[in-house]
Design an enzyme around this catalytic site. Structure first.
Site, mmCIF file in Angstrom:
data_model
loop_
_atom_site.group_PDB
_atom_site.id
_atom_site.type_symbol
_atom_site.label_atom_id
_atom_site.label_comp_id
_atom_site.label_asym_id
_atom_site.label_seq_id
_atom_site.Cartn_x
_atom_site.Cartn_y
_atom_site.Cartn_z
ATOM 1 N N CYS A 117 0.815 -1.226 0.000
ATOM 2 C CA CYS A 117 0.000 0.000 0.000
ATOM 3 C C CYS A 117 0.849 1.276 0.000
ATOM 4 O O CYS A 117 0.320 2.360 -0.215
ATOM 5 C CB CYS A 117 -0.947 -0.007 1.195
ATOM 6 S SG CYS A 117 -2.060 -1.413 1.163
ATOM 7 N N HIS A 244 -3.038 7.407 2.900
ATOM 8 C CA HIS A 244 -3.488 6.114 2.370
ATOM 9 C C HIS A 244 -4.836 5.791 3.014
ATOM 10 O O HIS A 244 -5.022 5.939 4.223
ATOM 11 C CB HIS A 244 -2.452 5.041 2.716
ATOM 12 C CG HIS A 244 -2.930 3.660 2.434
ATOM 13 N ND1 HIS A 244 -3.522 3.316 1.240
ATOM 14 C CD2 HIS A 244 -2.913 2.526 3.185
ATOM 15 C CE1 HIS A 244 -3.848 2.033 1.273
ATOM 16 N NE2 HIS A 244 -3.496 1.534 2.451
ATOM 17 N N ASN A 274 -9.982 0.144 0.836
ATOM 18 C CA ASN A 274 -8.530 0.232 0.695
ATOM 19 C C ASN A 274 -8.131 -0.304 -0.686
ATOM 20 O O ASN A 274 -8.211 -1.501 -0.934
ATOM 21 C CB ASN A 274 -7.887 -0.603 1.821
ATOM 22 C CG ASN A 274 -6.372 -0.587 1.776
ATOM 23 O OD1 ASN A 274 -5.765 -0.127 0.812
ATOM 24 N ND2 ASN A 274 -5.756 -1.112 2.816
HETATM 25 N N1 COA Z 1 -17.507 -8.252 10.856
HETATM 26 C C1 COA Z 1 -17.789 -8.564 12.130
HETATM 27 N N2 COA Z 1 -16.850 -8.910 13.034
HETATM 28 C C2 COA Z 1 -15.574 -8.932 12.605
HETATM 29 C C3 COA Z 1 -15.208 -8.631 11.278
HETATM 30 C C4 COA Z 1 -16.244 -8.279 10.387
HETATM 31 N N3 COA Z 1 -16.001 -7.954 9.105
HETATM 32 N N4 COA Z 1 -13.870 -8.721 11.157
HETATM 33 C C5 COA Z 1 -13.400 -9.096 12.368
HETATM 34 N N5 COA Z 1 -14.428 -9.217 13.240
HETATM 35 C C6 COA Z 1 -14.391 -9.627 14.644
HETATM 36 C C7 COA Z 1 -13.167 -10.444 14.980
HETATM 37 O O1 COA Z 1 -13.362 -11.790 14.602
HETATM 38 C C8 COA Z 1 -13.118 -10.278 16.478
HETATM 39 O O2 COA Z 1 -14.045 -11.129 17.066
HETATM 40 P P1 COA Z 1 -13.722 -11.897 18.449
HETATM 41 O O3 COA Z 1 -13.522 -10.783 19.446
HETATM 42 O O4 COA Z 1 -14.917 -12.731 18.647
HETATM 43 O O5 COA Z 1 -12.460 -12.666 18.188
HETATM 44 C C9 COA Z 1 -13.623 -8.852 16.684
HETATM 45 O O6 COA Z 1 -14.301 -8.487 15.467
HETATM 46 C C10 COA Z 1 -12.513 -7.864 16.974
HETATM 47 O O7 COA Z 1 -11.489 -8.085 16.050
HETATM 48 P P2 COA Z 1 -10.255 -7.154 15.939
HETATM 49 O O8 COA Z 1 -9.389 -7.627 14.803
HETATM 50 O O9 COA Z 1 -9.601 -6.984 17.289
HETATM 51 O O10 COA Z 1 -10.995 -5.789 15.573
HETATM 52 P P3 COA Z 1 -10.421 -4.379 15.310
HETATM 53 O O11 COA Z 1 -11.122 -3.359 16.076
HETATM 54 O O12 COA Z 1 -8.915 -4.373 15.334
HETATM 55 O O13 COA Z 1 -10.851 -4.133 13.786
HETATM 56 C C11 COA Z 1 -9.831 -4.179 11.627
HETATM 57 C C12 COA Z 1 -10.404 -5.002 12.773
HETATM 58 C C13 COA Z 1 -9.281 -5.146 10.580
HETATM 59 C C14 COA Z 1 -10.935 -3.341 11.044
HETATM 60 C C15 COA Z 1 -8.710 -3.272 12.168
HETATM 61 O O14 COA Z 1 -7.820 -4.032 12.958
HETATM 62 C C16 COA Z 1 -7.942 -2.608 11.106
HETATM 63 O O15 COA Z 1 -8.471 -1.847 10.324
HETATM 64 N N6 COA Z 1 -6.611 -2.838 11.065
HETATM 65 C C17 COA Z 1 -5.757 -2.222 10.106
HETATM 66 C C18 COA Z 1 -5.867 -2.989 8.863
HETATM 67 C C19 COA Z 1 -5.300 -2.278 7.717
HETATM 68 O O16 COA Z 1 -5.477 -1.109 7.562
HETATM 69 N N7 COA Z 1 -4.643 -3.039 6.874
HETATM 70 C C20 COA Z 1 -4.156 -2.571 5.649
HETATM 71 C C21 COA Z 1 -2.805 -2.035 5.803
HETATM 72 S S1 COA Z 1 -2.389 -1.225 4.338
#
Ligand code: COA
Length: 320
Positions: A117, A244, A274
């Site tokens: 990215c 980004h 994204n």
């Molecule tokens: N819908 C519902 N629940 C979801 C889900 C979805 N699409 N995706 C994940 N969950 C759940 C997980 O399974 C987890 O459940 P659990 O507590 O029962 O295990 C819960 O939500 C929390 O997950 P977590 O990963 O801790 O959530 P978060 O607040 O960190 O949000 C992201 C997840 C992916 C949105 C967030 O971590 C994020 O945006 N990270 C950066 C990713 C990114 O930008 N990547 C690209 C880099 S260029």
């Protein structure tokens, strides 16, 4: 004394595929909800390419428009570089040679880079270096993604986050520093390579989202702070902050830390999700198309991605 030359962004363009997919579309196949996706990411829709489109075909559309907007002929382009994490072919030929050929660019260097990215910032640093060394005068850079081709549609933690699209820019020589790309910071740390990648075993994107989230805010805030202070600028001097577009919460957290007026932050993540290497040029093109972007505006860009890679840039927009 030899005259110093600078690199400047002469045009911007983007291309978005037709098929719009909403969060509620994912509710039909996954244990997820519109409410969860919007609250955690800000994303409402994203666009997916059709079966007969590829990342190079999306890239070609944006590249063609970028050349037109730069008022250049095909023969004026000295080199094409493409950044992508979803190339048409596994290792070769590169998307850059495919796009060059379609555009009718002959016998000019063309290659892809792999910096996820952060691709567009890495492209800017390469174009700037080639131009300032006087090796080339006009370089076409393209960020193009068919992210949907590497998504695991059974993994709710990743597949709802990404979208397809492409963005391109022509970077040209100028003698005027006040029209130029002032600075580009790029960096990487392979210690975090396990957090985000496409293993050969699955060829699908896998991510430890929560760890990436925390690293992204810390890394971006310090990187952006550093490029501003290195150039004796503050966030008050910036016309637009174009981060980004991965997650609205990451963007807002960095915006608060660097103390930038919210109206200066360009946001497209709600619409496009994204789009990886395409996200920054698509966001610049968004404010170009709605006529908010003016010649001479000072832009601050930042990005992070798999690797971990990251980078930022300060540049004056010098498009037509
Ligand atoms: N819908 C519902 N629940 C979801 C889900 C979805 N699409 N995706 C994940 N969950 C759940 C997980 O399974 C987890 O459940 P659990 O507590 O029962 O295990 C819960 O939500 C929390 O997950 P977590 O990963 O801790 O959530 P978060 O607040 O960190 O949000 C992201 C997840 C992916 C949105 C967030 O971590 C994020 O945006 N990270 C950066 C990713 C990114 O930008 N990547 C690209 C880099 S260029």
């Amino acid at each position: 004394m030899k005259e110093k030359v600078y690199a400047s962004i002469k045009s911007i363009a983007s291309y978005v595929p037709k098929n719009c997919v909403s969060n509620t579309d994912f509710e039909k196949t996954l244990d997820t909800s519109d409410e969860w996706i919007v609250r955690r990411t800000g994303i409402k829709t994203r666009y997916f390419a059709s079966d007969n489109e590829t990342s190079s075909s999306l890239g070609y559309e944006s590249a063609k428009l970028a050349i037109e907007r730069a008022n250049l002929n095909i023969d004026d382009i000295d080199m094409l570089i493409c950044a992508t994490l979803s190339p048409d072919y596994l290792t070769m030929p590169s998307n850059a040679v495919i796009i060059s050929h379609k555009l009718g660019i002959h016998n000019k260097p063309a290659f892809d880079i792999s910096s996820a990215c952060s691709g567009f910032i890495y492209l800017l640093s390469l174009a700037k270096a080639y131009i300032e060394s006087k090796m080339y005068k006009n370089i076409l850079i393209v960020g193009a993604e068919k992210a949907s081709s590497v998504l695991d549609f059974s993994d709710r933690g990743t597949c709802v986050l990404f979208g397809d699209g492409a963005g391109a820019a022509v970077i040209s020589q100028t003698n005027d520093k006040n029209k130029s790309i002032l600075d580009v910071n790029i960096s990487a740390n392979g210690k975090y390579s396990e957090l985000l990648g496409t293993p050969r075993t699955t060829n699908k994107l896998q991510m430890k989202g929560n760890e990436i989230f925390k690293l992204a805010i810390k890394t971006l805030a310090s990187d952006v702070g550093e490029i501003l202070s290195k150039n004796n600028l503050s966030s008050k001097d910036i016309s637009f902050f174009i981060p980004h577009q991965a997650n609205l919460r990451i963007i807002n957290a960095v915006g608060e830390i660097i103390d930038i007026e919210p109206s200066k932050i360009v946001l497209t993540v709600q619409k496009y999700g994204n789009t990886s290497a395409a996200s920054i040029p698509m966001a610049i093109d968004e404010i170009y198309n709605d006529k908010r972007l003016k010649n001479g505006d000072l832009l601050l860009l930042d990005a992070f991605g798999g690797g971990l890679t990251w980078g930022s840039s300060l540049l004056y927009f010098n498009g037509n």
